[in-house]
Structures are given as C-alpha cells and as structure tokens.
Design a protein around this motif. Sequence first.
Motif, PDB file in Angstrom:
ATOM      1  N   VAL A   9     -30.800  53.248  63.442  1.00 51.31           N
ATOM      2  CA  VAL A   9     -31.638  54.397  63.084  1.00 51.31           C
ATOM      3  C   VAL A   9     -31.636  55.450  64.192  1.00 51.31           C
ATOM      4  O   VAL A   9     -32.440  56.371  64.178  1.00 51.31           O
ATOM      5  CB  VAL A   9     -33.098  53.970  62.782  1.00 51.31           C
ATOM      6  CG1 VAL A   9     -33.125  52.998  61.618  1.00 51.31           C
ATOM      7  CG2 VAL A   9     -33.767  53.349  64.007  1.00 51.31           C
ATOM      8  N   THR A  11     -35.529  59.964  61.649  1.00 57.49           N
ATOM      9  CA  THR A  11     -36.660  59.679  60.753  1.00 57.49           C
ATOM     10  C   THR A  11     -36.493  60.297  59.373  1.00 57.49           C
ATOM     11  O   THR A  11     -37.308  60.057  58.494  1.00 57.49           O
ATOM     12  CB  THR A  11     -37.993  60.193  61.342  1.00 57.49           C
ATOM     13  OG1 THR A  11     -37.970  61.630  61.318  1.00 57.49           O
ATOM     14  CG2 THR A  11     -38.202  59.709  62.765  1.00 57.49           C
ATOM     15  N   SER A  71     -33.409  60.147  57.842  1.00 55.15           N
ATOM     16  CA  SER A  71     -32.190  59.527  57.288  1.00 55.15           C
ATOM     17  C   SER A  71     -31.054  60.536  57.116  1.00 55.15           C
ATOM     18  O   SER A  71     -30.335  60.505  56.113  1.00 55.15           O
ATOM     19  CB  SER A  71     -32.491  58.826  55.958  1.00 55.15           C
ATOM     20  OG  SER A  71     -33.426  57.786  56.136  1.00 55.15           O
ATOM     21  N   GLY A  99     -28.877  52.179  58.073  1.00 55.31           N
ATOM     22  CA  GLY A  99     -28.598  52.576  59.444  1.00 55.31           C
ATOM     23  C   GLY A  99     -27.207  53.168  59.522  1.00 55.31           C
ATOM     24  O   GLY A  99     -26.396  53.020  58.607  1.00 55.31           O
ATOM     25  N   LEU A 123     -37.651  57.356  55.918  1.00 54.56           N
ATOM     26  CA  LEU A 123     -37.060  56.383  56.834  1.00 54.56           C
ATOM     27  C   LEU A 123     -35.898  55.617  56.218  1.00 54.56           C
ATOM     28  O   LEU A 123     -35.932  55.284  55.028  1.00 54.56           O
ATOM     29  CB  LEU A 123     -38.142  55.391  57.285  1.00 54.56           C
ATOM     30  CG  LEU A 123     -39.314  56.011  58.054  1.00 54.56           C
ATOM     31  CD1 LEU A 123     -40.390  54.953  58.309  1.00 54.56           C
ATOM     32  CD2 LEU A 123     -38.847  56.616  59.372  1.00 54.56           C
ATOM     33  N   PRO A 124     -34.887  55.322  57.027  1.00 57.68           N
ATOM     34  CA  PRO A 124     -33.829  54.417  56.557  1.00 57.68           C
ATOM     35  C   PRO A 124     -34.460  53.080  56.167  1.00 57.68           C
ATOM     36  O   PRO A 124     -35.430  52.641  56.792  1.00 57.68           O
ATOM     37  CB  PRO A 124     -32.936  54.240  57.797  1.00 57.68           C
ATOM     38  CG  PRO A 124     -33.253  55.372  58.710  1.00 57.68           C
ATOM     39  CD  PRO A 124     -34.681  55.751  58.426  1.00 57.68           C
ATOM     40  N   VAL A 167     -34.960  50.328  58.913  1.00 55.62           N
ATOM     41  CA  VAL A 167     -35.865  50.492  60.056  1.00 55.62           C
ATOM     42  C   VAL A 167     -36.735  49.231  60.177  1.00 55.62           C
ATOM     43  O   VAL A 167     -37.141  48.654  59.171  1.00 55.62           O
ATOM     44  CB  VAL A 167     -36.727  51.774  59.873  1.00 55.62           C
ATOM     45  CG1 VAL A 167     -37.784  51.600  58.800  1.00 55.62           C
ATOM     46  CG2 VAL A 167     -37.359  52.228  61.178  1.00 55.62           C
TER      47      VAL A 167
END
Length: 469
Positions: free
Chosen positions: A38, A51, A53, A61, A437-438, A441
């Motif tokens: 990330v 944050t 993506s 990721g 978010l990915p 994470v």
Amino acid sequence: MNEAILQQKDRACLWHPFTQQYDYARRDLLLIDRAEGVMLYDGRGKGYFDTISSWWCILHGHGHPTMKAYVRAQMERLDQVLLAGTSHEPAILLAEKLVELTPPALSKVFYSDNGSTACEVAVKMSLQYWQQSGQPRRRGLVALERGYHGDTIGTMSLGGVPEFHQAFAHLMFSSHRIPPPYCYRCPAGMEPPPADAAGLNDPDAPLACDCRCLAPLEKLLAEEGEGIAAFILEPRILAAGGMIIYPAAWLRRAAELTRRHGVHLIFDEVASGFGRTGRMFALESAGVTPDFLCLSKGLTGGMLPMAVTMTTDEVYQAFYAEYSQGKTFFHGHTFSGNPLAAAAALGSLEVFRQERTMAGLPAKIEHLGRRLERFRDLPWVGDLRRLGMIAALELVKDRATKTPFAPAERVGWPIYLAGLEEGLILRPMGNVVYLWLPLSVTSEEITEITERMWRVLSNPANIKGFSAV
Ligand SMILES: *Cc1c(COP(=O)(O)O)cnc(C)c1O
C-alpha cells in the motif's frame, strides 16, 4: 535520472489529468519512483500511503507477486491481438470467471479498455436493442444528478457533476436527470437516516423517510416510461460526485420502479466493483440484477487498463442474426480484451481466491469504522459516510447550517499538501476528504493511516476558511 532534471522535463512536456498545471509552476510534482503493497515511494525513499488506491483501482497492493507472475507468463506468449474475429485464452477464461462471479442473468461479456467506454457501450447497446426489438420509441435516458460515468462526450452527457463538464454543455445530448439520494443534504428535505451501517446495508430495513426522494423518478416513469431506454446509475455510492453513499433500500426501490416500466437498468460499478464496498459487487447489497453491468478500475487489480460491459442473453439475442439484417453491434476499441490486461485480471481473481480477500474484509471495515468515529467531533466535519473500505468526511463551514465551503476557497488543497507531509496521498474532491483503501491494507496500516489523517484534519491551520464563520 536525477529528479531535478525529471521535474524540468515534466514541466516542459507533460499535461496532467484533472490538474491545474499552474499549481506546479513553483512547486514540484510528487514524483513516484516505485511502489510496494500500500506504499508509494519517491526518489529519496520517502513512503506515502496510497490511501486512494491510485485512483480507486489497486486492490491487492502494488506489485503483487501472483499478478506479476500471471502478466509475465502472458508476456512470453501473446502481447496483443485484435478481438474482432480472433480470440485468445485469457479473454475467454476471464469472461467465464466474470459470468460466474456476477448475478446469473449476466451471461455475456463485451471488452473495452476504460470505464467511460464501458458505460458508453452499455448505453449504445441499450439504444440499439430497443430499435431491434420493436420499441424504437424507447430513446430517452435517465441519470442521477451528482452521478459520474466518465469524461467522453457521451458519458459527460449523462454526468451530474457540472464542475467538470460545463464548458461542453453545448455538445451534450439531452437526458432526464433525477435528484441524488444524498441523505446528508436530502433533496426531499427529510432527516438523514441514522448512521448505523447495518440499516444502511440492509435492503429490507425500513427507512423513516420512505425514500421520498424517489418521487421524481416515479413521476417521470409514469409519464414517459415508454419512451425511456435506460436508467444509468452507480450502485450504493456516487463516487466522483462527492462520495455520496446511500442506503441499499433506495437502490432496491429504484430498481423495482425502473423494472416496472420495462426500462433497462445500467449499473456503473466501474468504481464500486471488486470488493471495495465490502461485497464483491455493490449490487449484491440490494439483491438486484441490472441489464448491463460496467466494470473497470479494480478489474485488473489496478495493474493494467481494461473494462467490460456485461449483459443478458436477452440483449445479446436482439443482435444475433444474419449479417444482412443489419443487427451487428459496430463498436470496438483497438485494445479490447488485451491479453496482458486479461492475464492481470485473472491474476487478481486468483489472489481473491488464494488470500480469501473477501473473508478478511469485515474485520478491517469494522476497525476502520472505530478509528474514524472521533473525526465526527471536529467542528468542520459535517458528515461521516462509510461503505466497506471507503470512508468520506464532508467538511462544512458551519455544522448547524451545513454551509459548504465555496469552491474557490479550495479547502482540500492545504489538506492535500499537509497529507503529503504526513506521508499520505489524500486527494480531497471539493469539500470531501476520503479514504478509498486497497483491500490488502492491514488493520495496523489502517491505524497508522487514520492516525496521520487525524494529525492533518484536527489541525485548524490546515482548514483554511473555517474561521470565516
Ligand atoms: C472512474 C469512473 C468512470 C470512468 O472510468 P475511466 O476509466 O476513468 O474512463 C466511470 N464511472 C465511474 C463510476 C467511475 O468512478
């Protein structure tokens, strides 16, 4: 190459998307050298949490080894081939997997290479379908205010974010627009539903407002339904329109209304697809199946450009005839179904399987929710919205009156710059600061990200224009 030279060459030759180049007359762009998980790293090795993506597309990721292996192996066999009259294994296997993953009625996959195009394809298919199905009067299109489907002329015409598209108003085709389910600023003047996630995500949970904001859609369909081809919308979250998250009950109700009048439903899950909302697809939360489903950003785990428009056998059959009948769908893009991109997508789906990604999300989502609660207390936070791995804070000048910051105040800019100092790529949209978010994470990383974000957002010096009230 030396960073100063690269910055100079960038200024000389590059024009960046969604960017006022003047902002960088005296300030350097953030030059990313490499990425892992990330994190993004600049040339000096400073890390930044991704944050958002990388524009809402990275899932597992950056540089996931499984995905790299899939793309590398594909590179050795076949890099690119046209998809008209030709086919290849990755495109076929991916289509089969997508059909398995989505609701049963969606059985056909049409490839393209970006989200705007995926939406245009759906609209064109719908319009041509009606012409070839004895209902040529169905030509109208319905979209949501604050909706966003891309930046081509066609998708701008169906967009509801005037800030982006005003200059081209004279080119847009006309369409019907209905108010958005923007609960914080309810278009029907009702109280927003309570912020409890369970209720918002349960399509059967009764809403005190009874979805009063759907009245204009109901009226439009009752009066002109037979002249309407399709209704295009983003399920559960109007993303680029301001991260407007809305109840599953609204989606179900809107879908029922649309169906009752025989109008096609086009779900634009370009942003919400592939786990981001806590479900593989946002439509699952309302248990509804559209006639068209548009996917792109997360399709390849964010590694390579690709998009699909999925549809039903019923739509497909309306185009299936002797060539001389003139029913062919004449649309295609050079890189439709590119083998490398298809391999990346297959790699991403393999990661979902290997890592049981979806099963790991609920704990992360809950942790994120707990970490964000305290942001509600900041006097400039008007609304906190959450859906899966997405969270948004709408900043206001005055909480009691919900007075927004004026666009010219550019409240997001100092926040963006302070975020960079903290090693965060926060990229507020207007007055909305958000996390996208990915899926990969970790809870520890969520703790770190929200801690840094707290330092940025709790500091009054970063909220320019607030003291004005
Ligand atoms: C990003 C986005 C698009 C456009 O996708 P591009 O690949 O940028 O053309 C369309 N619809 C939604 C919901 C999006 O978020």
